[in-house]
Write an enzyme that holds these catalytic residues in place. Structure first.
Site, mmCIF file in Angstrom:
data_model
loop_
_atom_site.group_PDB
_atom_site.id
_atom_site.type_symbol
_atom_site.label_atom_id
_atom_site.label_comp_id
_atom_site.label_asym_id
_atom_site.label_seq_id
_atom_site.Cartn_x
_atom_site.Cartn_y
_atom_site.Cartn_z
ATOM 1 N N CYS A 135 0.816 -1.222 0.000
ATOM 2 C CA CYS A 135 0.000 0.000 0.000
ATOM 3 C C CYS A 135 0.855 1.280 0.000
ATOM 4 C CB CYS A 135 -0.946 -0.009 1.203
ATOM 5 S SG CYS A 135 -0.217 -0.621 2.723
ATOM 6 N N GLN A 162 1.915 5.311 9.039
ATOM 7 C CA GLN A 162 0.918 4.396 8.484
ATOM 8 C C GLN A 162 -0.241 4.149 9.450
ATOM 9 O OE1 GLN A 162 4.532 2.071 6.219
ATOM 10 N NE2 GLN A 162 2.612 0.948 6.402
ATOM 11 N N ARG A 267 4.067 2.927 12.306
ATOM 12 C CA ARG A 267 2.611 2.888 12.502
ATOM 13 C C ARG A 267 2.202 4.019 13.427
ATOM 14 N NH1 ARG A 267 -0.167 -0.176 9.381
ATOM 15 N NH2 ARG A 267 0.737 -2.161 10.025
ATOM 16 N N HIS A 274 -2.295 6.301 4.736
ATOM 17 C CA HIS A 274 -0.873 6.305 5.019
ATOM 18 C C HIS A 274 -0.310 7.635 4.513
ATOM 19 C CE1 HIS A 274 -1.363 2.301 6.202
ATOM 20 N NE2 HIS A 274 -0.805 1.652 5.201
HETATM 21 P P1 NAP Z 1 -8.761 -8.122 7.334
HETATM 22 O O1 NAP Z 1 -9.531 -6.863 7.496
HETATM 23 O O2 NAP Z 1 -8.129 -8.712 8.546
HETATM 24 O O3 NAP Z 1 -9.732 -9.207 6.639
HETATM 25 C C1 NAP Z 1 -9.308 -10.494 6.215
HETATM 26 C C2 NAP Z 1 -10.352 -11.536 6.576
HETATM 27 O O4 NAP Z 1 -10.448 -11.673 7.998
HETATM 28 C C3 NAP Z 1 -11.773 -11.218 6.168
HETATM 29 O O5 NAP Z 1 -11.966 -11.474 4.816
HETATM 30 C C4 NAP Z 1 -12.569 -12.179 7.052
HETATM 31 O O6 NAP Z 1 -12.580 -13.487 6.435
HETATM 32 C C5 NAP Z 1 -11.730 -12.256 8.326
HETATM 33 N N1 NAP Z 1 -12.246 -11.501 9.487
HETATM 34 C C6 NAP Z 1 -12.090 -11.904 10.764
HETATM 35 N N2 NAP Z 1 -12.626 -11.014 11.607
HETATM 36 C C7 NAP Z 1 -13.154 -10.026 10.872
HETATM 37 C C8 NAP Z 1 -13.855 -8.819 11.211
HETATM 38 N N3 NAP Z 1 -14.118 -8.454 12.470
HETATM 39 N N4 NAP Z 1 -14.260 -8.022 10.184
HETATM 40 C C9 NAP Z 1 -13.986 -8.347 8.921
HETATM 41 N N5 NAP Z 1 -13.345 -9.484 8.562
HETATM 42 C C10 NAP Z 1 -12.905 -10.324 9.521
HETATM 43 O O7 NAP Z 1 -7.577 -7.953 6.290
HETATM 44 P P2 NAP Z 1 -7.311 -6.747 5.265
HETATM 45 O O8 NAP Z 1 -6.714 -5.601 5.989
HETATM 46 O O9 NAP Z 1 -8.530 -6.501 4.448
HETATM 47 O O10 NAP Z 1 -6.134 -7.357 4.382
HETATM 48 C C11 NAP Z 1 -6.352 -8.375 3.420
HETATM 49 C C12 NAP Z 1 -5.086 -8.539 2.606
HETATM 50 O O11 NAP Z 1 -4.816 -7.327 1.914
HETATM 51 C C13 NAP Z 1 -3.823 -8.826 3.438
HETATM 52 O O12 NAP Z 1 -2.986 -9.692 2.735
HETATM 53 C C14 NAP Z 1 -3.178 -7.477 3.579
HETATM 54 O O13 NAP Z 1 -1.787 -7.563 3.774
HETATM 55 C C15 NAP Z 1 -3.498 -6.875 2.209
HETATM 56 N N6 NAP Z 1 -3.503 -5.421 2.218
HETATM 57 C C16 NAP Z 1 -4.148 -4.752 3.221
HETATM 58 C C17 NAP Z 1 -4.157 -3.366 3.198
HETATM 59 C C18 NAP Z 1 -4.841 -2.576 4.274
HETATM 60 O O14 NAP Z 1 -4.730 -1.354 4.250
HETATM 61 N N7 NAP Z 1 -5.549 -3.189 5.215
HETATM 62 C C19 NAP Z 1 -3.524 -2.683 2.143
HETATM 63 C C20 NAP Z 1 -2.896 -3.409 1.124
HETATM 64 C C21 NAP Z 1 -2.905 -4.776 1.168
HETATM 65 P P3 NAP Z 1 -13.881 -14.448 6.389
HETATM 66 O O15 NAP Z 1 -15.033 -13.634 5.896
HETATM 67 O O16 NAP Z 1 -13.498 -15.536 5.453
HETATM 68 O O17 NAP Z 1 -14.038 -14.881 7.800
#
Ligand code: NAP
Length: 372
Positions: A135, A162, A267, A274
Site C-alpha cells: 500500500c 501508516q 505505525r 498512510h
Molecule cells: P482483514 O480486514 O483482517 O480481513 C481479512 C479476513 O479476515 C476477512 O476477509 C474475514 O474473512 C476475516 N475476518 C475476521 N474477523 C473479521 C472482522 N471483524 N471483520 C472483517 N473481517 C474479519 O484484512 P485486510 O486488511 O482486508 O487485508 C487483506 C489482505 O490485503 C492482506 O494480505 C493485507 O496484507 C493486504 N492489504 C491490506 C491493506 C490494508 O490497508 N488493510 C492494504 C494493502 C494490502 P472471512 O469472511 O473468510 O471470515
C-alpha cells in the site's frame, strides 16, 4: 458471463472493494459469487436484490469453477490455496491483495495509472496472476509518478506514518478500543471543573503502561503513542515493510536499472490513510514549479497542495483524504543539502489506491481484454 469469485470481501480491503465496485456498477454483467473461510453456507452480500449462500473458500473443486478469483483474504490463505488450485489445473485469472505471490516471476504488480503498459504486456503474454502492491509503495508511486516518468528520480528516502487499518479490521478496532480505554482512565481529571493537564497526562501514561489497555492485535499501545516497526525483520536491519518499498516499486515500474528507495516505516494512530515524507535526490536541478507541474499532470488523482500553512493543514491530512481517491502532494521545496534535493509530503487512502482500487481496475482491464 464471466464467473468471478470474491474471497475476503468482508475484511477491510474487501469491504472497500465491494463499495467501489457497487459505486462503479462493476457487478453488472458478471456472474459473481462470494466465499468465506469462516462461515460457508451463511448468506452472502446482497447483489441486485438477491443473496446467495457463501461458498467454502478452502474447497478447491468449487474454486476451480471460476474464470476469475479475486482474493482480499491475506497471505496465509493465498499460500495455502493458490498452489493447490494451480496444481489442480486451474488456469483462471487470480487477482490478489496479499503479498504472498508478488515477487513470483510470473506475477504482475498492478497500479494501472502508473504501469498500464506492464499490465498490458502481462495480458498479452498470457500471464494470469495479478497482485496489488504494498500500500505505501503504491501510494508513493501515485504521488511521484510524474517525477519517475520524467527520469528525475535518482533515489528516494521515505519516512512513513501508516494508519492502524493498514494492519486489518481487528487492528483498527483495537486502536479505537485503546482510545476509549485512555479516555476512561482520564475521565475524572478530564471532567473536573478545573482541568489539570498533568493529572490527565499521569492517568493516560499509567493506562498506556497497564495490562488493562487492549493490545492483543498490535501487542503494544498505539493510541497516544506510535510503533516504529511494521512486519518482520529482513536482512540489513530493515523491516519487511521497508524492504518492499525498493523491490516492489521497481517491479511495478519494470525498471531496467533499479532506483533505490529506503526509509523507516512507522505505525501511527491514524484510522485510515498512510502518509509519507519524502527526501528525493533528483537526477538534475529543476525548478520547484516544474516539479509541481510534473506531479500534478501525471494522472487525474494527484493534486499539488501549496506549501503554505492553511492549505497543508486543510488538505494534506488523513482526516481530509480518508475515503477519497485523491493523492495530494504538498510541502514541496528544495532542501538545504543542495538544489538536487527535494522534499515533499503525501497522504493517500491505503485501502483505496493502496489496495482495493488497483484490484477493481485490474478486473475491468481484464474484462476489456477478453471482451466479456
Ligand atoms: P482483514 O480486514 O483482517 O480481513 C481479512 C479476513 O479476515 C476477512 O476477509 C474475514 O474473512 C476475516 N475476518 C475476521 N474477523 C473479521 C472482522 N471483524 N471483520 C472483517 N473481517 C474479519 O484484512 P485486510 O486488511 O482486508 O487485508 C487483506 C489482505 O490485503 C492482506 O494480505 C493485507 O496484507 C493486504 N492489504 C491490506 C491493506 C490494508 O490497508 N488493510 C492494504 C494493502 C494490502 P472471512 O469472511 O473468510 O471470515
Amino acid at each position: 458471463m464471466l464467473k468471478v469469485g470474491f474471497i475476503g470481501w468482508r475484511g477491510m480491503v474487501g469491504s472497500v472493494l465491494m463499495a467501489r465496485m457497487r459505486a462503479e456498477n462493476d457487478f453488472e454483467g458478471l456472474d459473481s459469487e462470494f466465499f468465506s473461510t469462516s462461515n460457508p453456507g451463511a448468506d452472502g452480500p446482497e447483489l441486485g436484490g438477491a443473496r446467495r449462500p457463501l461458498l467454502d473458500a478452502h474447497d478447491i473443486n468449487t474454486l476451480r469453477r471460476f474464470d476469475v478469483l479475486l482474493s482480499c483474504q491475506g497471505g496465509a490463505y493465498t499460500k495455502d490455496v493458490f498452489p493447490r488450485l494451480r496444481s489442480a489445473g486451474w488456469g483462471g485469472l487470480w487477482i490478489d491483495a496479499a503479498s504472498a505471490l508478488r515477487m513470483n516471476d510470473d506475477a504482475v504488480l498492478v497500479l494501472d495509472p502508473v504501469n498500464r503498459p506492464v499490465i498490458e504486456a502481462g495480458l498479452a503474454q498470457g500471464l494470469n496472476t495479478y497482485c496489488g502492491a504494498n500500500c505505501t509503495t503504491s501510494l508513493m508511486l501515485m504521488a511521484l509518478a510524474g517525477l519517475y516518468r520524467a527520469g528525475l528520480v535518482e533515489w528516494i528516502s521515505t519516512m512513513t506514518y501508516q494508519a492502524a487499518s493498514g494492519a486489518g479490521a481487528r487492528n483498527m478496532v483495537e486502536l479505537v478500543r485503546q482510545m476509549s480505554s485512555l479516555a476512561d482512565a482520564a475521565s475524572e481529571p478530564l471532567n473536573a471543573p478545573a482541568t489539570d493537564a498533568m493529572e490527565i497526562d499521569r492517568a493516560v501514561t499509567e493506562r498506556l503502561r497497564s495490562p488493562d489497555l487492549p493490545t492483543n492485535e498490535f501487542g503494544h499501545p498505539l493510541a497516544a503513542s506510535l510503533l516504529p516497526w511494521i512486519d518482520r525483520a529482513v536482512d540489513g536491519g530493515q523491516t519487511r515493510e521497508e524492504w518492499k518499498g525498493f523491490v516492489e516499486s521497481n517491479k511495478i515500474l519494470a525498471t531496467e536499472h533499479p532506483i533505490p528507495v529506503d526509509g523507516q516505516c512507522v505505525r501511527v494512530g491514524a484510522m485510515r490513510c498512510h502518509s509519507q515524507a519524502f527526501t528525493i535526490k533528483l537526477t538534475r536541478d529543476v525548478p520547484v514549479s516544474d516539479v509541481e507541474g510534473l506531479i500534478a499532470e501525471a494522472h487525474p488523482w494527484t493534486k499539488v497542495i501549496d506549501n503554505r500553512q492553511q492549505p497543508s493543514l486543510t488538505h494534506l491530512t488523513p482526516a481530509a483524504v480518508t475515503g477519497t481517491l485523491d493523492v495530494p502532494v504538498g510541502r514541496i521545496r528544495k532542501m538545504k543539502m543542495g538544489p538536487e534535493y527535494l522534499t515533499a509530503f503525501s497522504v493517500g487512502d491505503q485501502l483505496l489506491w493502496g489496495a482495493a482500487e488497483p484490484l477493481r481496475r485490474m478486473l475491468t482491464i481484464y474484462r476489456e481484454h477478453v471482451g466479456r
